[in-house]
Design a protein around this motif. Structure first.
Motif, mmCIF file in Angstrom:
data_model
loop_
_atom_site.group_PDB
_atom_site.id
_atom_site.type_symbol
_atom_site.label_atom_id
_atom_site.label_comp_id
_atom_site.label_asym_id
_atom_site.label_seq_id
_atom_site.Cartn_x
_atom_site.Cartn_y
_atom_site.Cartn_z
ATOM 1 N N HIS A 18 63.493 -21.078 -19.119
ATOM 2 C CA HIS A 18 64.955 -21.059 -19.167
ATOM 3 C C HIS A 18 65.442 -22.191 -18.266
ATOM 4 O O HIS A 18 65.384 -22.086 -17.039
ATOM 5 N N GLY A 19 65.852 -23.287 -18.876
ATOM 6 C CA GLY A 19 66.239 -24.444 -18.081
ATOM 7 C C GLY A 19 65.026 -25.087 -17.433
ATOM 8 O O GLY A 19 63.879 -24.848 -17.822
ATOM 9 N N ALA A 20 65.305 -25.893 -16.407
ATOM 10 C CA ALA A 20 64.238 -26.676 -15.796
ATOM 11 C C ALA A 20 63.345 -25.865 -14.872
ATOM 12 O O ALA A 20 62.149 -26.145 -14.757
ATOM 13 N N ASP A 21 63.900 -24.859 -14.208
ATOM 14 C CA ASP A 21 63.118 -24.177 -13.174
ATOM 15 C C ASP A 21 63.345 -22.671 -13.151
ATOM 16 O O ASP A 21 63.181 -22.040 -12.109
ATOM 17 N N LEU A 25 63.204 -13.191 -18.663
ATOM 18 C CA LEU A 25 62.322 -12.076 -18.950
ATOM 19 C C LEU A 25 62.686 -11.445 -20.285
ATOM 20 O O LEU A 25 63.764 -11.689 -20.844
ATOM 21 N N ALA A 26 61.811 -10.603 -20.800
ATOM 22 C CA ALA A 26 62.041 -9.977 -22.100
ATOM 23 C C ALA A 26 63.306 -9.131 -22.116
ATOM 24 O O ALA A 26 63.943 -8.985 -23.162
ATOM 25 N N ASP A 27 63.703 -8.596 -20.945
ATOM 26 C CA ASP A 27 64.919 -7.776 -20.885
ATOM 27 C C ASP A 27 66.173 -8.601 -20.610
ATOM 28 O O ASP A 27 67.259 -8.047 -20.400
ATOM 29 N N GLY A 32 63.918 -17.309 -10.920
ATOM 30 C CA GLY A 32 63.424 -18.649 -10.623
ATOM 31 C C GLY A 32 61.915 -18.721 -10.768
ATOM 32 O O GLY A 32 61.208 -17.758 -10.442
ATOM 33 N N GLN A 33 61.410 -19.848 -11.236
ATOM 34 C CA GLN A 33 59.976 -19.996 -11.399
ATOM 35 C C GLN A 33 59.235 -19.888 -10.073
ATOM 36 O O GLN A 33 58.070 -19.465 -10.031
#
Length: 261
Positions: A18-21, A25-27, A32-33
């Protein structure tokens, strides 16, 4: 589609970029990574690993290129995730990375033809199958200590669907140590390509969902030391990052080892 498996807030989740960093989640929650512990994107079942599957790598090691696939097995303890630690034992004199395309089986099959091989593939991920050359053993116990040490094989970060990789036999492989490029190659240089490996392995045993095939590495090996940050990247699949630690780091608070971020 790219999917990851992560541990976060006491649970294990499937996540997508989701975006760069960030990760979704499935929900639907966004994290953040850097906040999560990355796990291998698949839970390995039977793992087949190829030795000397690139002619340039065989030449680099002064070995003759094999006339049939040279395959060994790996246990599940060997695998760890993106941004994890791998140990360089104190007695090791030469430890090197191996950037490899990992094929994830998605449909069971026995005696699969080359023409049908890709129908049995779920997707692909990146493996870094570290080896300690000092630990190479003879033909009676090939690669046992070399390739089955705890957390010696980071895997990930993503499982990329087969449909999103039009030609797995035309992908660039790159390794960087502390930001410096040390290894470059292409999957086009494999001696035994993915369909050939699937046909060969399934000729004598059933391949099942969750099985992995680690397809070997090109030339360009370099010794890695404690503190080195190693990036193994495959075009279209992802960039897998891992840090080398010494015995003190592994057995101490930083190591806790295999699954620390």
């Amino acid at each position: 589609m790219k999917r990851a498996r992560i541990a976060w807030q006491g649970g294990i989740h499937e996540a997508r970029p989701h975006g760069a960093d960030q990760l979704r989640l499935a929900d639907g929650r966004i994290v953040g990574q850097a906040e999560v512990t990355w796990l291998p994107p698949v839970q390995p079942r039977t793992v087949f690993a190829l030795g000397l599957n690139y002619a340039d790598h065989a030449k680099e090691l002064a070995f003759k290129a094999p006339e049939a696939p040279l395959v060994f097995l790996k246990g599940p303890n060997a695998f760890t995730g993106h941004r994890s630690f791998s140990r360089r034992p104190a007695d090791a004199t030469y430890m090197h990375y191996e950037c490899e395309l990992a094929v994830v089986i998605g449909k069971a099959g026995y005696r699969i033809s080359k023409a049908d091989a890709y129908d049995h593939v779920a997707g692909y991920t990146v493996a870094n199958d570290y080896a300690i050359r000092d630990y190479l053993e003879n033909w009676y116990r090939p690669n046992l200590r070399v390739k089955n040490r705890d957390a010696c094989t980071p895997l990930g970060p993503w499982l990329v669907d087969r449909a999103d990789v039009p030609d797995p036999m035309a992908l660039r492989l790159t390794t960087r140590v502390n930001g410096v490029t040390t290894q470059q190659g292409t999957t086009a240089d494999m001696i035994f390509d993915v369909p050939t490996l699937i046909e060969y392995l399934s000729s004598f045993m059933t391949l099942s969902p969750g099985d992995l095939i680690l397809t070997g590495t090109p030339e360009g090996l370099a010794d890695v030391k404690a503190g080195d940050v190693v990036d193994t990247e495959i075009e279209g699949i992802g960039c897998l990052t891992n840090t080398i630690v010494d015995d003190a780091g592994w057995f101490g608070a930083a190591g806790q080892g295999a699954h620390a971020q």
